[in-house]
Design a protein around this motif. Structure first.
Motif, mmCIF file in Angstrom:
data_model
loop_
_atom_site.group_PDB
_atom_site.id
_atom_site.type_symbol
_atom_site.label_atom_id
_atom_site.label_comp_id
_atom_site.label_asym_id
_atom_site.label_seq_id
_atom_site.Cartn_x
_atom_site.Cartn_y
_atom_site.Cartn_z
ATOM 1 N N THR A 100 -19.500 -7.726 19.689
ATOM 2 C CA THR A 100 -19.509 -7.016 18.422
ATOM 3 C C THR A 100 -18.252 -6.158 18.350
ATOM 4 O O THR A 100 -17.347 -6.307 19.164
ATOM 5 N N ASP A 101 -18.203 -5.262 17.387
ATOM 6 C CA ASP A 101 -17.069 -4.357 17.261
ATOM 7 C C ASP A 101 -17.583 -2.920 17.225
ATOM 8 O O ASP A 101 -18.786 -2.677 17.350
ATOM 9 N N GLU A 102 -16.679 -1.972 17.047
ATOM 10 C CA GLU A 102 -17.068 -0.562 17.052
ATOM 11 C C GLU A 102 -18.070 -0.260 15.943
ATOM 12 O O GLU A 102 -19.035 0.488 16.144
ATOM 13 N N GLU A 103 -17.872 -0.841 14.780
ATOM 14 C CA GLU A 103 -18.801 -0.619 13.665
ATOM 15 C C GLU A 103 -20.201 -1.132 14.024
ATOM 16 O O GLU A 103 -21.203 -0.475 13.748
ATOM 17 N N GLY A 104 -20.261 -2.305 14.649
ATOM 18 C CA GLY A 104 -21.549 -2.861 15.066
ATOM 19 C C GLY A 104 -22.234 -1.975 16.088
ATOM 20 O O GLY A 104 -23.454 -1.761 16.035
ATOM 21 N N PHE A 105 -21.458 -1.437 17.041
ATOM 22 C CA PHE A 105 -22.008 -0.508 18.026
ATOM 23 C C PHE A 105 -22.588 0.726 17.353
ATOM 24 O O PHE A 105 -23.709 1.150 17.644
ATOM 25 N N GLN A 106 -21.827 1.315 16.434
ATOM 26 C CA GLN A 106 -22.279 2.540 15.775
ATOM 27 C C GLN A 106 -23.561 2.312 14.969
ATOM 28 O O GLN A 106 -24.460 3.152 14.963
ATOM 29 N N LYS A 107 -23.660 1.172 14.298
ATOM 30 C CA LYS A 107 -24.880 0.854 13.531
ATOM 31 C C LYS A 107 -26.093 0.744 14.446
ATOM 32 O O LYS A 107 -27.167 1.273 14.133
ATOM 33 N N LEU A 108 -25.941 0.060 15.568
ATOM 34 C CA LEU A 108 -27.050 -0.082 16.518
ATOM 35 C C LEU A 108 -27.434 1.272 17.116
ATOM 36 O O LEU A 108 -28.617 1.568 17.290
ATOM 37 N N LYS A 109 -26.436 2.097 17.413
ATOM 38 C CA LYS A 109 -26.707 3.411 17.992
ATOM 39 C C LYS A 109 -27.433 4.304 16.981
ATOM 40 O O LYS A 109 -28.410 4.978 17.326
ATOM 41 N N GLN A 110 -26.977 4.292 15.733
ATOM 42 C CA GLN A 110 -27.624 5.097 14.692
ATOM 43 C C GLN A 110 -29.057 4.637 14.443
ATOM 44 O O GLN A 110 -29.919 5.440 14.087
ATOM 45 N N ALA A 111 -29.322 3.350 14.649
ATOM 46 C CA ALA A 111 -30.672 2.809 14.468
ATOM 47 C C ALA A 111 -31.562 3.102 15.672
ATOM 48 O O ALA A 111 -32.744 2.741 15.670
ATOM 49 N N GLY A 112 -31.007 3.748 16.720
ATOM 50 C CA GLY A 112 -31.798 4.099 17.892
ATOM 51 C C GLY A 112 -32.088 2.928 18.811
ATOM 52 O O GLY A 112 -33.022 2.991 19.614
ATOM 53 N N LYS A 113 -31.291 1.880 18.744
ATOM 54 C CA LYS A 113 -31.550 0.681 19.550
ATOM 55 C C LYS A 113 -30.769 0.637 20.861
ATOM 56 O O LYS A 113 -31.050 -0.196 21.712
#
Length: 195
Positions: free
Chosen positions: A54-67
């Motif tokens: 993935t990329d940085e944006e994908g990481f941030q989305k997953l992190k914000q979703a608590g995953k």
């Protein structure tokens, strides 16, 4: 009760090869938990096999979703790379055994998250000179070799896999991968005993 067998070791110790051999054998069935990374895919790697890329944006989305249950950041020659564990859905440890691969740090954080009794560490070790030669041989096969990054990873492993950190993680057993078939046989014998 199922367990998570967690393969870990320094760069170029043979973790990926042993991981594939364990998944190919049919005696012990494993489900997988594939780690994520923001680093570029290497020649010969497949999305969803070695990693989810993935990329940085994908990481941030997953992190914000608590995953994201654990993550590590490396400042590499090519920029910031992240490696992280995402548990998509619940693990069914009452029914299945799982196989994961990662670093000592990711093992420790996953153990803290899930509990020590759920993880079985498989530390794959190898002489430093042999690891360096393997890393160099692998890098030479890449379309654009990244020798500087290879050296950074190699030197980082000295700190990341220090004897002190291995002891702190509670890992006592090692599997020396100077002969792939012998190492694989020893790992499978051990897994038969504990699973």
């Amino acid at each position: 009760m199922g367990k998570i067998v967690y393969l870990l070791g320094r760069s170029s110790s043979g973790k990926d090869t042993i991981y594939k051999k364990i998944m190919e054998q049919r005696e012990i069935a494993f489900h997988t938990v594939v780690l994520y990374t923001t680093r570029p895919i290497r020649d010969g790697e497949t999305e969803g096999v070695e990693y989810h890329f993935t990329d940085e944006e994908g990481f941030q989305k997953l992190k914000q979703a608590g995953k994201v249950i654990e993550d590590r950041t490396y400042h590499t020659i090519q920029g910031l790379w992240r490696y992280f564990t995402v548990l998509e859905g619940a693990l069914s440890l009452d029914e299945y055994d799982y196989l994961m691969i990662g670093t000592l740090e990711s093992y420790t954080k996953t153990k803290e998250y899930l509990g020590q009794n759920k993880l079985v560490p498989i530390l794959i070790d190898l002489d430093d000179g042999e690891r360096l030669q393997r890393a160099l041989d692998r890098e030479r096969t890449q379309e654009i070799p990244q020798y500087e990054e290879m050296c950074r990873r190699y030197l980082a492993d000295v700190k990341d896999f220090s004897e002190e950190k291995i002891a702190e993680a509670g890992i006592k057993k090692r599997f020396i991968n100077d002969d792939l078939d012998r190492c694989f046989t020893e790992i499978m014998t051990y897994l038969r005993e504990i699973l």
